[in-house]
Design a protein around this motif. Structure first.
Motif, PDB file in Angstrom:
ATOM      1  N   HIS A 104       1.461  -1.217  -0.239  1.00 52.01           N
ATOM      2  CA  HIS A 104      -0.515  -0.040   0.083  1.00 52.01           C
ATOM      3  C   HIS A 104       0.728   1.329  -0.110  1.00 52.01           C
ATOM      4  CE1 HIS A 104      -3.884  -2.202   0.686  1.00 52.01           C
ATOM      5  NE2 HIS A 104      -2.922  -2.697   1.863  1.00 52.01           N
ATOM      6  N   CYS A 114     -16.383  -7.545   5.426  1.00 55.12           N
ATOM      7  CA  CYS A 114     -15.639  -6.681   5.300  1.00 55.12           C
ATOM      8  C   CYS A 114     -13.806  -7.957   4.331  1.00 55.12           C
ATOM      9  CB  CYS A 114     -14.998  -6.345   6.586  1.00 55.12           C
ATOM     10  SG  CYS A 114     -15.470  -4.816   7.139  1.00 55.12           S
ATOM     11  N   CYS A 162      -9.908  -8.132   4.148  1.00 49.38           N
ATOM     12  CA  CYS A 162      -8.528  -7.309   3.583  1.00 49.38           C
ATOM     13  C   CYS A 162      -8.534  -7.570   1.696  1.00 49.38           C
ATOM     14  CB  CYS A 162      -7.444  -7.904   4.553  1.00 49.38           C
ATOM     15  SG  CYS A 162      -5.947  -6.929   4.002  1.00 49.38           S
ATOM     16  N   CYS A 184      -4.773  -6.948   7.835  1.00 56.14           N
ATOM     17  CA  CYS A 184      -4.811  -5.989   7.738  1.00 56.14           C
ATOM     18  C   CYS A 184      -5.546  -4.416   7.879  1.00 56.14           C
ATOM     19  CB  CYS A 184      -4.920  -5.253   6.723  1.00 56.14           C
ATOM     20  SG  CYS A 184      -6.238  -4.944   5.256  1.00 56.14           S
ATOM     21  N   ALA A 210      -7.837  -2.226   6.600  1.00 54.30           N
ATOM     22  CA  ALA A 210      -8.774  -2.655   5.775  1.00 54.30           C
ATOM     23  C   ALA A 210     -10.594  -3.102   5.212  1.00 54.30           C
ATOM     24  CB  ALA A 210      -8.317  -2.254   4.533  1.00 54.30           C
ATOM     25  N   CYS A 211     -11.111  -1.864   5.310  1.00 57.63           N
ATOM     26  CA  CYS A 211     -12.333  -2.748   5.019  1.00 57.63           C
ATOM     27  C   CYS A 211     -13.290  -3.029   3.622  1.00 57.63           C
ATOM     28  CB  CYS A 211     -13.198  -2.242   5.737  1.00 57.63           C
ATOM     29  SG  CYS A 211     -14.449  -3.049   6.152  1.00 57.63           S
ATOM     30  N   ASN A 212     -12.148  -4.064   2.895  1.00 59.89           N
ATOM     31  CA  ASN A 212     -13.228  -3.472   1.579  1.00 59.89           C
ATOM     32  C   ASN A 212     -14.012  -5.568   1.092  1.00 59.89           C
ATOM     33  OD1 ASN A 212     -11.113  -2.546   0.665  1.00 59.89           O
ATOM     34  ND2 ASN A 212      -9.539  -3.889   1.278  1.00 59.89           N
ATOM     35  N   GLU A 265     -16.129   3.445   4.147  1.00 55.58           N
ATOM     36  CA  GLU A 265     -16.212   3.776   3.355  1.00 55.58           C
ATOM     37  C   GLU A 265     -16.934   4.766   2.621  1.00 55.58           C
ATOM     38  OE1 GLU A 265     -14.394   1.457   0.852  1.00 55.58           O
ATOM     39  OE2 GLU A 265     -13.372   0.967   2.332  1.00 55.58           O
TER      40      GLU A 265
END
Length: 306
Positions: free
Chosen positions: A25, A95, A97, A128, A130-132, A208
């Motif tokens: 990242h 969610c 990562c 991680c 992150a919430c993708n 988001e």
């Protein structure tokens, strides 16, 4: 419910059915992890095409992970051009990562106008904050014009209109119908309109820039959730600042084995994903044709109707 909606161009055909895992990242942006490619195997379209499978086991479609049913789809237009291959971005309500996903076309049946898909959600190899939103890109062959039933992992999910290439219907998100072992078929998708007593719009989970709509019934029932469709119509009037009207159709249905709902009044909340909206736009929400809420997209605060 997380419902991190992402609007994806409908005709952005992709050959990779396994989403990449991002490990770097840095300043140059995320670098995709070499996760390999899984190809969907599509059975030929024809009147004899018919394949039933147990939703608890993966069909022989080249998939490597256990079946996990996707939850919703967001498209630039809900109407698919006839006789043109396209991609359905099937999203999972969770969610991730750099979670890997798979999707394959199990069967296309012309006589019943049914497309059967299977999706999987592999264990996330990354760690991680992150919430993708995991999205499985499903490559669909060109279909004849008409309304097609889309089944995901053995259960009816949504009806997909297929029409002439010039026909569009605006950005749309569709929350899939809840599975019911006793009720299968298009009647699951029809249902009856949900009558919310209030509505709230909030930012997506994890910060988001996508919004979610909560529809609240003060006195809910034991009915199952059918589809929830949110369609964006740009507003052309001058009575409000720039924005759009969001037309929401949220349905419920009674399962064949559920019986009569007990006379108990329980608050019920239905969460529907919203298509991406420009920050700062003033948007109106209409549920079953009735205005219920006005909000500004991109705001961090929860906005609720009176």
């Amino acid at each position: 419910m997380l419902r991190l909606s992402q609007s994806v161009p409908l005709l952005a055909i992709t050959s990779a059915l396994v989403s990449g895992c991002y490990l770097d990242h840095g300043a140059d942006g995320p670098t995709p992890r070499d996760a390999g490619t899984v190809d969907a195997r599509t059975t030929p379209i024809g009147p004899d095409a018919s394949l039933l499978w147990d939703a608890g086991s993966a069909p022989d479609a080249g998939l490597t992970c256990a079946p996990t049913r996707a939850d919703f789809v967001c498209l630039e237009s809900i109407v698919v051009p006839a006789a043109t291959p396209f991609t359905l971005p099937l999203a999972f309500d969770t969610c991730g990562c750099c979670a890997q996903t798979e999707c394959a076309v199990v069967d296309v049946t012309r006589d019943s106008r049914t497309v059967r898909l299977v999706t999987t959600l592999c264990p996330d190899p990354c760690d991680c904050d992150a919430c993708n939103t995991p999205i499985a890109q499903c490559e669909i062959p060109g279909l004849p014009a008409g309304e097609w039933l889309v089944e995901v992992n053995g259960a009816p999910a949504m009806v997909l209109p297929v029409a002439s290439p010039h026909h569009t219907n605006g950005r749309t998100c569709v929350d899939f119908a809840e599975d019911d072992e006793c009720t299968r078929g298009r009647e699951v998708l029809e249902g009856r309109p949900m009558r919310p007593s209030r509505a709230c719009v909030r930012r997506g989970f994890g910060g988001e820039s996508h919004d979610e709509l909560d529809l609240v019934e003060e006195c809910g029932t034991c009915d199952r959730e059918s589809t929830c469709e949110v369609r964006v119509v740009p507003r052309l009037t001058d009575d409000l600042p720039p924005g759009s009207d969001l037309h929401v159709t949220a349905n419920r249905y009674l399962g064949a084995c559920d019986g009569v709902c007990p006379p108990v009044c329980i608050e019920n909340t239905r969460t529907c994903p919203l298509p991406s909206l420009p920050p700062g736009d003033v948007n109106r929400v209409f549920v079953d044709g009735e205005p219920i809420l006005t909000f500004t997209s991109g705001e961090s605060e929860v906005v609720c109707s009176d």
